[in-house]
Design an enzyme around this catalytic site. Structure first.
Site, short mmCIF file in Angstrom:
data_model
loop_
_atom_site.label_atom_id
_atom_site.label_comp_id
_atom_site.label_asym_id
_atom_site.label_seq_id
_atom_site.Cartn_x
_atom_site.Cartn_y
_atom_site.Cartn_z
N ILE A 73 3.21 24.74 -16.09
CA ILE A 73 2.00 25.53 -16.35
C ILE A 73 0.91 24.48 -16.60
O ILE A 73 1.13 23.51 -17.33
CB ILE A 73 2.19 26.48 -17.55
CG1 ILE A 73 0.91 27.28 -17.85
CG2 ILE A 73 2.64 25.77 -18.81
CD1 ILE A 73 1.12 28.35 -18.97
N SER A 74 -0.26 24.65 -15.99
CA SER A 74 -1.31 23.65 -16.11
C SER A 74 -1.81 23.55 -17.54
O SER A 74 -1.75 24.51 -18.31
CB SER A 74 -2.49 24.01 -15.21
OG SER A 74 -2.09 24.13 -13.87
#
Ligand code: SAH
Length: 230
Positions: A73-74
């Site tokens: 997940i960024s």
């Protein structure tokens, strides 16, 4: 539930909201993101529910986190930058390629977009579909399993297209599925994990691209992406 348990649960909730506020203040606003819609969406979406339990305590930290199956997940700031680059407008039909945990799609949905997400990994797709349902987001986020480099021709065109993985070049099918006046954002790079964020507008049938700066995303793997995982 005992009185003590009730209070510790309530404090737990407050604590997540507090950490979210701090994340927005220190990582998003302090770095120059001023769009209120983005700020409100990031204050509202419970990021800790989009990361694996083992990483929940770090959900609001200034870092990407593993979500399993070799994916991440960024970092919150990167989500904000991508969202700002996309020039999101409420009501816009928005396609996200590489839906992963669903967090970016949830931000788009919180900003009033109709979000369609495609995810390549069957396991992540299943997990994220369950998450979207349990958060009551099924009417705002429509998830599909497949090779997103092909887009989703049946529901095209899209006013916004966001690619959340690094591509060797802009996938041609996505250009075709961009609506007139639409905006597409893709991390593009000939080397893996080293891209430039490219924004492309479709203006009177022509595509006009600009370079928004450096990016570092995991591989976009598919027919119009990398042929295999690095
Ligand atoms: N936006 C996501 C994180 C994306 S990580 C979030 O908010 O959690 C990049 C994702 O792209 C990974 O989940 C990976 O499986 C997916 N992906 C890679 N190639 C793809 C393709 N061709 N089509 C769809 N998804 C792809």
């Amino acid at each position: 539930m005992s009185y003590a348990e009730f209070h510790s649960r309530r404090d737990g909730l407050d604590n997540q909201a507090r950490m979210r506020k701090r994340m927005v203040r220190e990582q998003i606003m302090a770095r120059g993101i001023t769009d209120e819609n983005i700020i409100n969406a990031m204050l509202a979406v419970p990021r800790h529910l989009f990361v694996p339990e083992a990483f929940r305590a770090r959900a609001y930290a200034d870092t990407p986190l593993p979500i399993g199956f070799g994916q991440t997940i960024s970092q919150p700031y990167v989500v904000a930058v991508m969202t700002a680059a996309l020039e999101v407008e409420p009501g816009a039909r928005t396609l996200e390629v590489g839906a992963g945990s669903g967090y970016q799609a949830a931000i788009l949905a919180a900003m009033g977009c109709v979000a369609l997400g495609i995810e390549r990994s069957p396991e992540l797709y299943r997990q994220t579909l369950a998450r979207v349902r349990s958060l009551g987001l099924s009417s705002k986020i429509h998830l599909y399993r497949g090779d997103g480099t092909l887009g989703l021709p049946n529901a095209a065109p899209y006013e916004r297209i966001l690619v959340s993985a690094g591509a060797p070049s802009i996938p041609a099918p996505l250009l075709r599925q961009l609506a007139e006046g639409g905006v597409m954002v893709v991390p593009v790079g000939e080397k893996r994990r080293k891209q430039r964020l490219i924004r492309t507008r479709k203006i009177r049938g022509k595509y006009i691209s600009e370079d928004l700066g450096a990016a570092e995303f995991v591989d976009l793997v598919g027919d119009y992406g990398w042929q295999s995982e690095s």
